[in-house]
Scaffold this motif. Structure first.
Motif, mmCIF file in Angstrom:
data_model
loop_
_atom_site.group_PDB
_atom_site.id
_atom_site.type_symbol
_atom_site.label_atom_id
_atom_site.label_comp_id
_atom_site.label_asym_id
_atom_site.label_seq_id
_atom_site.Cartn_x
_atom_site.Cartn_y
_atom_site.Cartn_z
ATOM 1 N N ASP A 93 67.170 -47.385 124.514
ATOM 2 C CA ASP A 93 67.225 -46.537 126.058
ATOM 3 C C ASP A 93 66.752 -45.132 125.959
ATOM 4 O O ASP A 93 67.156 -44.315 124.781
ATOM 5 C CB ASP A 93 68.644 -46.744 126.174
ATOM 6 C CG ASP A 93 69.016 -46.100 127.819
ATOM 7 O OD1 ASP A 93 68.593 -44.944 127.917
ATOM 8 O OD2 ASP A 93 69.787 -46.912 128.509
ATOM 9 N N PRO A 94 65.990 -44.785 126.928
ATOM 10 C CA PRO A 94 65.637 -43.264 126.854
ATOM 11 C C PRO A 94 66.748 -42.207 126.930
ATOM 12 O O PRO A 94 66.344 -41.036 126.470
ATOM 13 C CB PRO A 94 64.682 -43.151 128.151
ATOM 14 C CG PRO A 94 64.293 -44.538 128.533
ATOM 15 C CD PRO A 94 65.343 -45.498 127.850
ATOM 16 N N SER A 150 50.437 -47.437 126.104
ATOM 17 C CA SER A 150 51.335 -47.174 127.394
ATOM 18 C C SER A 150 52.809 -47.591 127.045
ATOM 19 O O SER A 150 53.545 -47.377 128.046
ATOM 20 C CB SER A 150 50.630 -47.969 128.595
ATOM 21 O OG SER A 150 50.648 -49.329 128.444
ATOM 22 N N ARG A 151 53.150 -48.689 126.287
ATOM 23 C CA ARG A 151 54.416 -48.966 126.000
ATOM 24 C C ARG A 151 55.299 -47.890 125.294
ATOM 25 O O ARG A 151 56.472 -48.091 125.252
ATOM 26 C CB ARG A 151 54.358 -50.314 125.108
ATOM 27 C CG ARG A 151 53.948 -51.494 126.125
ATOM 28 C CD ARG A 151 53.935 -52.862 125.210
ATOM 29 N NE ARG A 151 53.091 -53.933 125.977
ATOM 30 C CZ ARG A 151 52.569 -54.741 125.105
ATOM 31 N NH1 ARG A 151 52.635 -54.723 123.707
ATOM 32 N NH2 ARG A 151 51.763 -55.521 125.729
ATOM 33 N N ILE A 153 58.942 -38.747 123.474
ATOM 34 C CA ILE A 153 59.880 -37.491 123.934
ATOM 35 C C ILE A 153 59.310 -36.171 123.122
ATOM 36 O O ILE A 153 58.865 -36.572 122.057
ATOM 37 C CB ILE A 153 61.212 -37.636 123.690
ATOM 38 C CG1 ILE A 153 62.048 -36.583 124.272
ATOM 39 C CG2 ILE A 153 61.541 -37.863 122.186
ATOM 40 C CD1 ILE A 153 63.732 -36.896 124.207
ATOM 41 N N ASN A 176 58.953 -41.681 118.934
ATOM 42 C CA ASN A 176 58.791 -42.717 119.894
ATOM 43 C C ASN A 176 60.062 -43.373 119.973
ATOM 44 O O ASN A 176 60.487 -44.189 119.345
ATOM 45 C CB ASN A 176 57.744 -43.429 119.302
ATOM 46 C CG ASN A 176 57.167 -44.924 120.156
ATOM 47 O OD1 ASN A 176 58.216 -44.974 121.375
ATOM 48 N ND2 ASN A 176 56.396 -45.855 119.900
ATOM 49 N N ILE A 177 60.758 -43.353 121.387
ATOM 50 C CA ILE A 177 61.821 -43.890 121.650
ATOM 51 C C ILE A 177 61.901 -45.269 121.780
ATOM 52 O O ILE A 177 62.904 -45.994 121.338
ATOM 53 C CB ILE A 177 62.705 -43.488 123.039
ATOM 54 C CG1 ILE A 177 62.781 -41.656 122.874
ATOM 55 C CG2 ILE A 177 63.874 -44.008 123.482
ATOM 56 C CD1 ILE A 177 62.961 -41.104 124.196
ATOM 57 N N SER A 178 60.908 -45.977 121.934
ATOM 58 C CA SER A 178 60.616 -47.550 121.964
ATOM 59 C C SER A 178 59.837 -48.046 120.871
ATOM 60 O O SER A 178 59.885 -49.425 121.000
ATOM 61 C CB SER A 178 59.791 -47.656 123.477
ATOM 62 O OG SER A 178 58.725 -47.168 123.302
ATOM 63 N N THR A 214 57.358 -44.852 124.626
ATOM 64 C CA THR A 214 58.043 -43.889 125.346
ATOM 65 C C THR A 214 58.242 -42.659 124.565
ATOM 66 O O THR A 214 59.306 -42.713 123.634
ATOM 67 C CB THR A 214 59.470 -44.490 125.880
ATOM 68 O OG1 THR A 214 59.168 -45.778 126.493
ATOM 69 C CG2 THR A 214 60.299 -43.309 126.611
#
Length: 148
Positions: free
Chosen positions: A103-104, A17-18, A22, A58-60, A20
């Motif tokens: 940052d997304p 869930s962590r 796209i 995965n951006i994060s 992010t």
């Protein structure tokens, strides 16, 4: 036994869930808007392949390395060279905090990646791009994506 399995599954869900993520075509649109198609001779397909092999979109994503540095974001920008994580020595060549690269909106990550690609070696600065993208047909990365 069942309780341990449940706790294990719950911890896996927390990790997932962590992330992010796209979508490939959404990333293509952002990269196109930021004028990366053809930037320093690299196509949007090169950029998409790079993002996939480095972070799986995965951006994060943050990856800790054995040398004490970490790699950040969709392009896995290293804290020793490109961004400052305030935990390890950094040359901070992109003049950016590593947290900003996560940052997304992707603007800090894109700005830094453009700086890297503009320097010597271009995308060859990323080992995973050299191994999995360089010299290969990449047009399939844009399949089904509409930029307009």
């Amino acid at each position: 036994m069942g309780r341990a399995l449940l706790l294990s599954l719950a911890s896996c869900l927390l990790v997932v869930s962590r992330a992010t993520l796209i979508h490939r075509c959404d990333l293509a649109k952002v990269l196109h808007t930021e004028e990366l198609d053809g930037f320093e001779g690299y196509s949007l397909s090169d950029w998409l392949c790079l993002a996939f092999v480095e972070s799986n979109f995965n951006i994060s994503k943050v990856n800790e390395n054995a040398d004490g540095s970490s790699d950040y974001g969709i392009f896995q920008l290293n804290s020793h060279y490109w961004c400052n994580d305030y935990q390890s020595h950094s040359e901070n060549l992109c003049q950016v905090d590593c947290q900003d690269v996560l940052d997304p909106n992707l603007l800090s990550a894109i700005h830094c990646a453009k700086k890297i690609v503009s320097g010597s070696g271009g995308m060859r600065n990323w080992v995973e791009w050299r191994l999995h993208c360089a010299g290969r047909p990449l047009s399939h990365w844009m399949t089904g994506c509409r930029l307009g």
